[in-house]
Design an enzyme around this catalytic site. Structure first.
Site, PDB file in Angstrom:
ATOM      1  N   TYR A  17       0.801  -1.233   0.000  1.00 24.06           N
ATOM      2  CA  TYR A  17       0.000   0.000   0.000  1.00 24.06           C
ATOM      3  C   TYR A  17       0.830   1.279   0.000  1.00 24.06           C
ATOM      4  O   TYR A  17       0.287   2.365  -0.117  1.00 24.06           O
ATOM      5  CB  TYR A  17      -0.933   0.013   1.218  1.00 24.06           C
ATOM      6  CG  TYR A  17      -1.908  -1.131   1.214  1.00 24.06           C
ATOM      7  CD1 TYR A  17      -3.016  -1.117   0.370  1.00 24.06           C
ATOM      8  CD2 TYR A  17      -1.726  -2.228   2.052  1.00 24.06           C
ATOM      9  CE1 TYR A  17      -3.920  -2.176   0.359  1.00 24.06           C
ATOM     10  CE2 TYR A  17      -2.627  -3.290   2.046  1.00 24.06           C
ATOM     11  CZ  TYR A  17      -3.717  -3.258   1.192  1.00 24.06           C
ATOM     12  OH  TYR A  17      -4.601  -4.294   1.177  1.00 24.06           O
ATOM     13  N   HIS A  22      -4.364   6.167  -0.994  1.00 26.71           N
ATOM     14  CA  HIS A  22      -4.860   6.117   0.386  1.00 26.71           C
ATOM     15  C   HIS A  22      -3.744   6.404   1.398  1.00 26.71           C
ATOM     16  O   HIS A  22      -4.032   6.733   2.542  1.00 26.71           O
ATOM     17  CB  HIS A  22      -5.444   4.728   0.648  1.00 26.71           C
ATOM     18  CG  HIS A  22      -6.799   4.720   1.285  1.00 26.71           C
ATOM     19  ND1 HIS A  22      -7.637   5.820   1.357  1.00 26.71           N
ATOM     20  CD2 HIS A  22      -7.484   3.714   1.890  1.00 26.71           C
ATOM     21  CE1 HIS A  22      -8.761   5.479   1.971  1.00 26.71           C
ATOM     22  NE2 HIS A  22      -8.697   4.215   2.309  1.00 26.71           N
ATOM     23  N   PHE A  69      -4.988  -1.045   9.689  1.00 31.64           N
ATOM     24  CA  PHE A  69      -5.558  -0.638   8.414  1.00 31.64           C
ATOM     25  C   PHE A  69      -6.352   0.656   8.609  1.00 31.64           C
ATOM     26  O   PHE A  69      -6.801   0.984   9.710  1.00 31.64           O
ATOM     27  CB  PHE A  69      -6.410  -1.762   7.810  1.00 31.64           C
ATOM     28  CG  PHE A  69      -5.559  -2.788   7.123  1.00 31.64           C
ATOM     29  CD1 PHE A  69      -5.238  -2.658   5.773  1.00 31.64           C
ATOM     30  CD2 PHE A  69      -5.032  -3.854   7.830  1.00 31.64           C
ATOM     31  CE1 PHE A  69      -4.416  -3.585   5.144  1.00 31.64           C
ATOM     32  CE2 PHE A  69      -4.214  -4.785   7.205  1.00 31.64           C
ATOM     33  CZ  PHE A  69      -3.906  -4.648   5.866  1.00 31.64           C
ATOM     34  N   ASN A  71      -9.321   1.814   8.093  1.00 35.51           N
ATOM     35  CA  ASN A  71     -10.659   1.900   8.682  1.00 35.51           C
ATOM     36  C   ASN A  71     -10.674   1.685  10.187  1.00 35.51           C
ATOM     37  O   ASN A  71     -11.704   1.919  10.827  1.00 35.51           O
ATOM     38  CB  ASN A  71     -11.604   0.907   7.996  1.00 35.51           C
ATOM     39  CG  ASN A  71     -11.827   1.259   6.539  1.00 35.51           C
ATOM     40  OD1 ASN A  71     -11.365   2.288   6.051  1.00 35.51           O
ATOM     41  ND2 ASN A  71     -12.530   0.399   5.834  1.00 35.51           N
ATOM     42  N   ASP A  96      -6.061  11.346   2.778  1.00 30.34           N
ATOM     43  CA  ASP A  96      -6.496  11.516   1.393  1.00 30.34           C
ATOM     44  C   ASP A  96      -7.958  11.950   1.380  1.00 30.34           C
ATOM     45  O   ASP A  96      -8.709  11.642   2.301  1.00 30.34           O
ATOM     46  CB  ASP A  96      -6.320  10.212   0.622  1.00 30.34           C
ATOM     47  CG  ASP A  96      -7.157   9.075   1.207  1.00 30.34           C
ATOM     48  OD1 ASP A  96      -7.060   8.829   2.426  1.00 30.34           O
ATOM     49  OD2 ASP A  96      -7.920   8.445   0.456  1.00 30.34           O
ATOM     50  N   ASN A 117     -13.670   6.555   6.162  1.00 30.06           N
ATOM     51  CA  ASN A 117     -13.774   5.640   7.303  1.00 30.06           C
ATOM     52  C   ASN A 117     -12.638   5.783   8.303  1.00 30.06           C
ATOM     53  O   ASN A 117     -12.828   5.551   9.493  1.00 30.06           O
ATOM     54  CB  ASN A 117     -13.871   4.192   6.809  1.00 30.06           C
ATOM     55  CG  ASN A 117     -15.199   3.929   6.124  1.00 30.06           C
ATOM     56  OD1 ASN A 117     -16.228   4.481   6.502  1.00 30.06           O
ATOM     57  ND2 ASN A 117     -15.181   3.103   5.097  1.00 30.06           N
TER      58      ASN A 117
END
Length: 194
Positions: A17, A22, A69, A71, A96, A117
């Protein structure tokens, strides 16, 4: 004692990632740390943290990249806020933002999460939405691409040309909030370019 500010870059953990849209918040943390030759270390609050200063004798900066993560970012943020004794008015979350065009920054304090989220989870964990946000525009996906896929894609080749400037501008905005307050930072960040 100098003020302590908790500055959190939201994103997802791991190499898969690192370069995605993100994770632009974590890219801003890397820029802020690089400016001060500060290194990230694992923290018991499930985050990588670099402790540094705005400049010698000024506010202390706790730069944080949650290991969770996106969220479920709230747990690490709340844990760090407790550990450092930082109130929400000294928390800055860099993230973001789909609804802002790429290469644009918007700064705000409090308000809704706009469907983000990670921001929703931080507000829940801190029991208040009243923290500062540096919202880094990534724009909406072209055509019919699902926004959930878009945010997990790397920046396009053309966007990567401008990305270092956007990250630098976002880091400047964080420093300005700490030193001069949100209103002064907004006047610079929201001014028309060119």
């Amino acid at each position: 004692m100098a003020d302590t500010w908790l500055i959190v870059g939201l994103g997802n953990p791991g190499p898969r990632y690192e370069t995605t849209r993100h994770n632009v918040g974590q890219m801003v943390m890397d820029e802020l740390a690089s400016r001060r030759q500060a290194a990230f270390k694992q923290h018991k609050a499930n985050a990588r943290v670099a402790e540094t200063w705005l400049r010698p004798g000024a506010a202390k900066l706790v730069l944080a990249k949650p290991n969770s993560f996106m969220n479920v970012s709230g747990g690490p943020v709340a844990g760090l806020a407790r550990f450092y004794g930082t109130d929400p008015d000294h928390v800055i979350v860099v993230h973001d933002e789909l609804d802002i065009p790429f290469d644009t920054l918007k700064l705000k304090t409090g308000g809704g999460h706009g469907g983000h989220n990670g921001v929703r989870d931080v507000a829940k964990a801190l029991s208040t939405p009243d923290f500062h946000r540096v919202r880094v525009g990534i724009g909406r996906p072209p055509g019919r691409q699902d926004p959930a896929d878009w945010v997990l894609d790397p920046f396009s080749a053309s966007d990567r040309q401008t990305l270092p400037i956007l990250i630098s501008d976002a880091a400047d905005a964080v420093e300005r909030i700490v030193e001069h307050g949100i209103t002064a930072a907004q006047q610079v960040a929201h001014a028309p370019k060119g």
